[in-house]
Design an enzyme around this catalytic site. Structure first.
Site, PDB file in Angstrom:
ATOM      1  N   HIS A  89       0.733  -1.132   0.157  1.00  0.00           N
ATOM      2  CA  HIS A  89       0.071  -0.086   0.049  1.00  0.00           C
ATOM      3  C   HIS A  89       0.960   1.104   0.140  1.00  0.00           C
ATOM      4  CE1 HIS A  89      -3.803  -2.214   1.797  1.00  0.00           C
ATOM      5  NE2 HIS A  89      -3.393  -2.387   0.315  1.00  0.00           N
TER       6      HIS A  89
ATOM      7  N   GLU B 299       0.964   3.967   1.823  1.00  0.00           N
ATOM      8  CA  GLU B 299       1.182   4.264   3.214  1.00  0.00           C
ATOM      9  C   GLU B 299       2.385   3.429   3.801  1.00  0.00           C
ATOM     10  OE1 GLU B 299      -3.438   4.738   3.033  1.00  0.00           O
ATOM     11  OE2 GLU B 299      -1.843   2.979   2.174  1.00  0.00           O
TER      12      GLU B 299
ATOM     13  N   CYS C  87      -5.982   1.086   5.549  1.00  0.00           N
ATOM     14  CA  CYS C  87      -6.359   0.192   5.892  1.00  0.00           C
ATOM     15  C   CYS C  87      -5.855  -0.099   7.404  1.00  0.00           C
ATOM     16  CB  CYS C  87      -6.321  -1.104   5.119  1.00  0.00           C
ATOM     17  SG  CYS C  87      -4.339  -1.408   5.017  1.00  0.00           S
TER      18      CYS C  87
ATOM     19  N   CYS D  21      -2.038  -0.698   7.587  1.00  0.00           N
ATOM     20  CA  CYS D  21      -1.413   0.522   7.333  1.00  0.00           C
ATOM     21  C   CYS D  21      -1.602   1.325   8.470  1.00  0.00           C
ATOM     22  CB  CYS D  21      -1.916   1.241   6.223  1.00  0.00           C
ATOM     23  SG  CYS D  21      -1.146   0.657   4.636  1.00  0.00           S
TER      24      CYS D  21
END
Length: 150
Positions: free
Chosen positions: A78, A80, A106, A109
């Site tokens: 991801h 992040e 999410c 993260c």
């Protein structure tokens, strides 16, 4: 002259970063900022040297995995995560940082951001992961949904 606020400015950068994404489902960009200085950026895509979904197809689509579920069943990292990893790789201290991201983090993260010392997250769009939202609240991370700018 219409000068953007700091939040508008950094969100525009996160949106530009998202254009590097190789995810076929959702283009996400993230930046880590301390004292109004960008320390790291990240977008969602496969690890360095690994074929991207844009080249070989989406594993999650092939397996029928719904958005917001089973994050481990994905080739990509991801945005992040990539921003946090880039900061660590290059020795940038992000304790106390603000994370600007195009989508709500999410749960994975969110947990990484909490342990990395991120104190504030500014996101533009929602993501179907209620655990991520509750983890941020429990971890004392301020979450703001950004609606201004572009």
């Amino acid at each position: 002259m219409d000068r953007p606020s700091w939040d508008e400015y950094f969100m525009m950068i996160a949106e530009d970063v998202s254009r590097r994404s190789t995810c076929l489902r959702r283009r996400v960009g993230a930046i880590l900022v301390v004292d109004r200085r960008v320390l790291a950026t990240g977008y969602n895509g496969a690890p360095s040297g690994v074929p991207h979904c844009s080249e070989v197809g989406c594993l999650r689509e092939q397996l029928g995995v719904a958005s917001g579920e089973r994050h481990e069943l994905c080739r990509g990292l991801h945005a992040e995560q990539n921003a946090i990893i880039q900061a660590a790789k290059h020795g940038a201290r992000i304790d106390g940082a603000t994370l600007y991201t195009t989508h709500h983090p999410c749960s994975i993260c969110a947990k990484m951001a909490i342990n990395a010392g991120v104190r504030r997250i500014v996101c533009r769009e929602d993501y179907p992961d209620d655990l991520g939202k509750s983890m941020l609240a429990l971890g004392g991370v301020t979450l703001e949904v950004f609606s201004g700018g572009r």
